[in-house]
Design a protein around this motif. Structure first.
Motif: not given
Length: 220
Positions: A2-7, A25-26, A28-35
């Motif tokens: 579980v991630h907290h919102p990005l500051p 944060r989720s 962000l993870d999805a964008i990084l994982d898609a590329g």
């Protein structure tokens, strides 16, 4: 995990088009994982340099690598890393209202040089598996000499922000709607093609399953 919102910081605060911004944060993870290609922005000898490079990640860090001789991979220097996916053109009735549907992440921080041998090997494995899942176990792994010739940087994912634009043009309820012009979106997708063998391969050697099955699919 579980991630907290990005500051929200001075670097991640959305000042324009705030409705497209996110500190989720989720997302962000999805964008990084898609590329698997990012752009690393850094100042080298007083001049800005932006380097396209492959990346990998775990829950806490983004990893980039290159030659030990690379001036853009100096640890201890502030950097900005971006990853962008173009999902289509937004074609409005007015050229002024044209745009792009996209997903974009921006990560700020001071990367550290990975020197621990185990972390370095794991970081390179993450980087390899991010772009080509299954290849780390299939191909020969780096030798000691190759590891010594490679710099691996780890950049924390703590200070990052996201922007996402989706949907139709925004002028459908304005004066230009009376022009009688077509408006809408032109989607863009990218898929993997058929594996193209090295011409020096011996006859009959087919690609392994983890490569062959990606034909016609999208990364991530």
């Amino acid at each position: 995990m579980v991630h907290h919102p990005l500051p929200e910081t001075d670097l991640t605060r959305h000042r324009r088009l705030r409705e497209q911004g996110s500190l989720d944060r989720s997302e962000l993870d999805a964008i990084l994982d898609a590329g698997f290609v990012c752009h690393l922005g850094v100042v080298v000898e007083g001049r800005p340099v932006v380097v396209p490079t492959v990346y990998g990640r775990d829950a806490e860090s983004l990893y980039v690598h290159g030659s030990v001789a690379s001036r853009s991979l100096a640890a201890g220097t502030p950097v900005c890393v971006t990853v962008t996916h173009v999902d289509g053109l937004v074609l409005a009735r007015s050229v002024f209202e044209h745009g792009v549907n996209y997903r974009s992440a921006m990560i700020h921080g001071v990367p550290r040089k990975v020197t621990d041998p185990d972390e370095k090997t794991e970081g390179l494995r993450l980087l390899s598996e991010h772009s080509a899942p299954g290849q780390w176990d299939y191909a020969r792994r780096p030798s000691r000499r190759e590891l010594a010739a490679t710099t691996l940087l780890a950049l924390s994912l703590e200070e990052a922000s996201v922007k996402i634009r989706t949907g139709a043009p925004g002028d459908g309820d304005g004066p230009d709607a009376e022009l009688g012009l077509w408006a809408g979106t032109l989607p863009l997708t990218t898929v993997w093609g058929a594996p193209d063998p090295d011409p020096l391969l011996p006859p009959g050697l087919r690609p392994p399953a983890h490569i062959a099955r990606r034909e016609g699919t999208r990364h991530g």
